[in-house]
Structure formats: structure tokens, C-alpha cells
Write an enzyme that holds these catalytic residues in place. Structure first.
Site, mmCIF file in Angstrom:
data_model
loop_
_atom_site.group_PDB
_atom_site.id
_atom_site.type_symbol
_atom_site.label_atom_id
_atom_site.label_comp_id
_atom_site.label_asym_id
_atom_site.label_seq_id
_atom_site.Cartn_x
_atom_site.Cartn_y
_atom_site.Cartn_z
ATOM 1 N N SER A 42 27.400 -22.509 -55.398
ATOM 2 C CA SER A 42 28.720 -22.209 -55.958
ATOM 3 C C SER A 42 29.114 -23.384 -56.855
ATOM 4 C CB SER A 42 29.750 -21.968 -54.856
ATOM 5 O OG SER A 42 29.994 -23.124 -54.101
ATOM 6 N N HIS A 155 27.330 -18.485 -49.891
ATOM 7 C CA HIS A 155 26.312 -19.048 -48.998
ATOM 8 C C HIS A 155 25.818 -18.080 -47.930
ATOM 9 C CE1 HIS A 155 28.024 -23.300 -49.989
ATOM 10 N NE2 HIS A 155 27.381 -22.747 -50.992
ATOM 11 N N GLU A 164 33.510 -21.621 -46.356
ATOM 12 C CA GLU A 164 33.161 -22.486 -45.224
ATOM 13 C C GLU A 164 34.323 -22.646 -44.256
ATOM 14 O OE1 GLU A 164 31.760 -26.199 -46.932
ATOM 15 O OE2 GLU A 164 30.724 -25.074 -48.495
ATOM 16 N N GLU A 205 24.053 -23.110 -45.087
ATOM 17 C CA GLU A 205 24.384 -24.439 -44.558
ATOM 18 C C GLU A 205 24.320 -24.473 -43.042
ATOM 19 O OE1 GLU A 205 27.989 -25.798 -46.433
ATOM 20 O OE2 GLU A 205 26.985 -25.940 -48.379
ATOM 21 N N ASP A 242 36.675 -24.569 -46.774
ATOM 22 C CA ASP A 242 36.351 -24.615 -48.204
ATOM 23 C C ASP A 242 36.476 -23.193 -48.714
ATOM 24 O OD1 ASP A 242 35.543 -24.901 -50.756
ATOM 25 O OD2 ASP A 242 33.497 -25.566 -50.329
ATOM 26 N N GLU A 285 39.814 -27.071 -49.085
ATOM 27 C CA GLU A 285 39.081 -27.439 -50.306
ATOM 28 C C GLU A 285 39.086 -26.256 -51.269
ATOM 29 O OE1 GLU A 285 35.163 -28.858 -49.290
ATOM 30 O OE2 GLU A 285 34.339 -28.183 -51.205
ATOM 31 N N ASP A 312 37.031 -29.951 -55.238
ATOM 32 C CA ASP A 312 35.568 -29.977 -55.404
ATOM 33 C C ASP A 312 35.253 -29.485 -56.824
ATOM 34 O OD1 ASP A 312 32.821 -29.624 -55.330
ATOM 35 O OD2 ASP A 312 32.849 -27.957 -53.936
ATOM 36 N N LYS A 337 30.162 -35.350 -54.838
ATOM 37 C CA LYS A 337 28.771 -34.888 -54.830
ATOM 38 C C LYS A 337 28.059 -35.592 -55.983
ATOM 39 C CE LYS A 337 29.775 -30.113 -53.353
ATOM 40 N NZ LYS A 337 30.201 -28.802 -53.891
ATOM 41 N N HIS A 365 27.203 -33.028 -49.224
ATOM 42 C CA HIS A 365 25.892 -32.443 -49.521
ATOM 43 C C HIS A 365 26.052 -31.300 -50.529
ATOM 44 C CE1 HIS A 365 26.408 -28.911 -46.455
ATOM 45 N NE2 HIS A 365 27.494 -29.137 -47.138
ATOM 46 N N LYS A 388 30.957 -34.269 -45.485
ATOM 47 C CA LYS A 388 30.747 -32.835 -45.274
ATOM 48 C C LYS A 388 29.267 -32.568 -45.489
ATOM 49 C CE LYS A 388 31.603 -29.217 -48.309
ATOM 50 N NZ LYS A 388 32.245 -28.029 -48.878
HETATM 51 P P1 PGA Z 1 27.494 -25.629 -53.260
HETATM 52 O O1 PGA Z 1 28.576 -25.498 -52.099
HETATM 53 O O2 PGA Z 1 26.635 -26.779 -52.955
HETATM 54 O O3 PGA Z 1 26.797 -24.300 -53.209
HETATM 55 O O4 PGA Z 1 28.289 -25.828 -54.530
HETATM 56 C C1 PGA Z 1 29.183 -26.580 -51.491
HETATM 57 C C2 PGA Z 1 30.655 -26.607 -51.754
HETATM 58 O O5 PGA Z 1 31.205 -25.731 -52.467
HETATM 59 O O6 PGA Z 1 31.321 -27.508 -51.286
HETATM 60 ZN ZN ZN Z 2 33.322 -26.739 -52.170
#
Ligand code: PGA
Ligand code: ZN
Length: 423
Positions: A42, A155, A164, A205, A242, A285, A312, A337, A365, A388
Site C-alpha cells: 500500500s 495485505h 491493520e 504481516e 492503520d 495511522e 505514513d 520507513k 517495516h 511497528k
Molecule cells: P506497506 O504497508 O508496506 O504495504 O505500505 C505498511 C503500512 O501501510 O504501514
Molecule cells: Zn501505513
């Protein structure tokens, strides 16, 4: 004794079976260090871009042989002979070689695999733990793990819009205890799902991914599982979400398919504030989409006094976007990230800017991961109070938790950050 002599890059697989990069730095002394990089599903539209071969005859176009050529030629030429401890200089050379705003020429995956491998190798040369190399003597905390136990959105193949549902074990006294609690809750949740005839197979995940009646039902299951584990959902373990709402924001509306609703920005914020009223929510998030700045300001003004509002896709670990967010009060926390931006130096710069402005940092991650646990050290080295990194199952997730368990065991000066945020 710390001079870069050679680079070696490999095409390996991530946790979804998709190719990714592992890069090895070889010093003149023969000492080696390596790092591999993750990949998102995503992804935000403002992220730095990955480079892939696009050769449909291999790995459905997702191979990374072009990246390996770049590492073996132009990157090697540019950094051969440099001191591996000169991270900033090396990262700035990488950025100049790429020369684009979004790393579209060489790819954020190419740059990051080199950048992280440089830091790892330098920590070996300095004979210190990676987190100490990154943070010096001023490392104080072990982060609260935000443990993703129910997967939806991009996911999982289920009906959840929210991507999430995570456990935030604030009340634990140590990181070790926090992980034990989350593991116990995970298995109690599994029992509860089973007894309701819900599937217990897992998503990308490692969290459970059955179909639910609506976006609220997972929260009910989580509360039950926390209580079944003899823990208190207000004091010991709260819930983090999330929403990853950029994924279902279409033509200025939030399309919640599990509830069969299409919400304008204000109504989306109402939907989230209502969830926060009913459940012990610790953080939200991407409650609003990546360019719905008005929605973010609205959500942050309503909830930021007692909930972390985490950007994010909004910030994509980008200093300029964070700067804007700080100016207009869009959020009080940032997900970090490294592969959203492309080099370690830029990641550290964004973290510094966040800290200067009292924005909490959550090291994260990606949904496609490798066994590399760099982010565990990054969280400790940058005094981030949260990390996370998925469920307590699947080795690519556990490798980060396991690294933190080892760090905690070996360093009595670090304290678990739970009590700092348990307000
Ligand atoms: P992604 O998801 O690594 O698929 O972007 C993680 C997130 O959205 O936090
Ligand atoms: Zn996210």
C-alpha cells in the site's frame, strides 16, 4: 582499514516471494557487511520509487538485475576507496548520482541497500552494536512494539477496509514482557476466532485475516482476547489502527466497503472519532488520505490530545512533507520507513526534524520484508518510542522483535518506553 574496496549485490526474495536486493560491502581488509531492503504494497504516491527490470520474462517484471548492474558499475566507481564510516558523504554521492527528486533514475531500493549496508559495515569496523553506532551513548529506550494481529486492506484477501489492527502493550515493564503479552493475546485471539468458525490463516504481516461482519468486529475480538489473557485493555494493552485510507479514497470520498459507506472527509473523521470514543485506541495511522490535508487537520485537532495521529502515506518519511505537516498541525506522530525516502541520512534528517518539533517517531517495516533487522537497531539508536513490525509470527517480522529482545538482555541502561506514553 575501513576503505571500501568492492560491492556485491544479489537478487534475493522478500517475504511475499518477490525479488529484492541484498548488497554487500567489502572493505580492503576483507571485512564485509550487508543489508537487504523491503518493499510495500500500500505504497503512498509521494514515496521515492523502486527500480525494477520490467522484463516480463523474469519474475513478472519485478526482477532487480538492472539495480545490480548499477551497483556494480556507477555506484562502485563513485564510492570505491572511500571510508565506510563517512555515511553522510557516501549518501550525498548516491543522491547526486541519482539526481532526481523521487529516485526514479537509480531506484530507492538500489540506493537504500547500499546506504544501509554502509552503516552496518561501519558498525563492524567500530566494533560496536549497530544501534550504538547510530545513536552513540545517548540511547535510552526500547520501543513499544505495535503488533499487528489482524490484517485487512491491501495485505489480505478479506473484507476489512482498515489495513491493520495492532496491539500496543504500554503497561508492560520490559520489552520482553510486552512481546510475551502480545504472543499470548495472539493465541487467545486464535482460539476465539476458531470457536466462531473464523479462518485463522494469516495475511502479509502475519496477522489473522478472516472476513468480519464489519470494521468494528475485529476490535470486539481484540478486547476479548486481551481480557482472556488476563490483561486490561485500558491500562495494559491498547489498540492501534492503520487505516491506510489512501487505498480507498476515490474521487474525494472514502469508500468503506465493509460498512457499505461512502464518506466525505468530515464524515470519515467522525467515523474515526466515534471508534475512538468506543474503544481504547492508542494511535490511528493514515486515518485520512495522503493529500486530504484538511481532513488531517480536522482529525488531529479532535484527537491529538490523547491519541497518536500518525502520518505514513501523508509524510512518506520526507522532510518537506513533514515540514508542511508541522506548520499546519496535521499530525503528532510520523511513521518512518527508510525505503520511502531512499538513504539513511535522509531518514535520520526526517527523524531529527520530527524530534525538534515534538512529533513522535515510529520506526516501521514494510509489508514485503526480509530477515534483515536493521530497523530494530534504528529504533533504539534514534530513541524512537515505538516500532511497528508486524505480528509475532513469521520470521521476517520476528527477526526485528528478536533483535530487540537481545538488545534488552545485553544493555541494562535501556528502559522500555511503555511508561513514557502510557498517559
Ligand atoms: P506497506 O504497508 O508496506 O504495504 O505500505 C505498511 C503500512 O501501510 O504501514
Ligand atoms: Zn501505513
Amino acid at each position: 582499514m575501513s576503505i571500501i574496496e568492492n560491492l556485491k549485490a544479489y537478487e534475493i526474495l522478500d517475504s511475499r516471494g518477490v525479488p529484492t536486493l541484498l548488497t554487500e560491502i567489502i572493505l580492503d581488509t576483507g571485512i564485509k557487511g550487508c543489508a537487504s531492503v523491503p518493499s510495500g504494497a500500500s505504497t503512498g504516491i509521494h514515496e521515492a520509487l523502486e527500480l525494477r527490470d520490467k522484463d516480463k520474462k523474469r519474475y513478472n517484471g519485478k526482477g532487480v538485475l538492472t539495480n545490480i548492474d548499477i551497483i556494480n558499475s556507477s555506484i562502485l566507481d563513485a564510492i570505491q576507496g572511500l571510508d565506510v564510516r563517512d555515511q553522510k558523504n557516501i549518501d550525498s554521492i548516491l543522491l547526486k548520482l541519482d539526481g532526481t527528486k523521487n529516485k526514479s533514475k537509480l531506484g530507492s531500493n538500489t540506493l537504500l541497500s547500499v546506504s544501509l549496508a554502509i552503516a552496518k559495515t561501519a558498525s563492524i569496523i567500530d566494533d560496536v552494536e549497530l544501534y550504538q553506532y547510530l545513536g552513540g551513548i545517548n540511547t535510552n529506550f526500547l520501543p513499544i512494539p505495535l503488533v499487528n494481529v489482524i490484517n485487512g486492506g491491501a495485505h489480505a484477501y478479506n473484507n476489512l477496509d482498515i489495513q491493520e489492527y495492532m496491539l500496543a502493550p504500554l503497561g508492560a515493564k520490559t520489552f520482553n514482557e510486552a512481546i510475551r503479552w502480545c504472543s499470548e493475546i495472539f493465541f487467545n485471539l486464535k482460539e476465539l476466532l476458531k470457536s466462531n468458525n473464523y479462518s485463522t490463516s494469516v495475511g502479509d504481516e502475519g496477522g489473522f485475516a478472516p472476513n468480519f461482519k464489519n470494521n468494528y468486529e475485529p476490535l470486539e475480538f481484540l478486547i476479548k482476547a486481551i481480557k482472556k489473557s488476563k490483561l486490561n485493555p485500558e491500562k495494559d494493552v491498547k489498540i492501534s489502527l492503520d487505516v491506510a485510507s489512501s487505498e480507498f479514497y476515490k474521487q474525494n470520498k472514502y469508500l468503506l466497503s465493509a460498512s457499505n459507506k461512502s464518506l466525505v472527509s468530515d464524515k470519515m473523521v467522525d467515523f474515526l472519532t466515534d471508534i475512538e470514543k468506543k474503544y481504547p485506541i492508542f494511535s490511528i495511522e493514515d486515518g485520512c488520505a495522503e493529500d486530504d490535508w484538511k481532513g488531517w487537520i480536522n482529525l488531529n485537532s479532535k484527537l491529538s490530545h490523547h491519541v497518536y495521529i500518525v502520518g505514513d502515506d501523508l509524510f512518506v518519511t520526507n522532510k518537506n512533507r513533514l515540514e508542511k505537516g508541522i506548520k499546519i498541525n496535521a499530525a503528532n506522530a510520523i511513521l518512518v520507513k527508510p525505503n520511502q525516502i531512499g538513504t539513511l541520512t535522509e531518514t535520520l534528517d526526517t527523524i531529527s526534524l520530527a524530534k525538534e518539533n515534538n512529533i513522535e517517531t515510529i520506526i516501521s517495516h514494510r509489508s514485503g520484508e526480509t530477515e534483515d533487522n536493521f530497523i530494530a537497531d534504528l529504533s533504539v539508536g534514534t530513541n524512537s518510542k515505538m516500532i511497528k513490525t508486524g505480528s509475532v509470527t513469521r520470521s521476517e517480522r520476528c527477526s526485528k522483535y528478536n533483535r530487540l529482545l537481545v538488545i534488552e538482555r545485553n544493555n541494562n541502561n535501556l528502559t522500555y518506553a511503555g511508561h513514557l506514553l502510557n498517559v
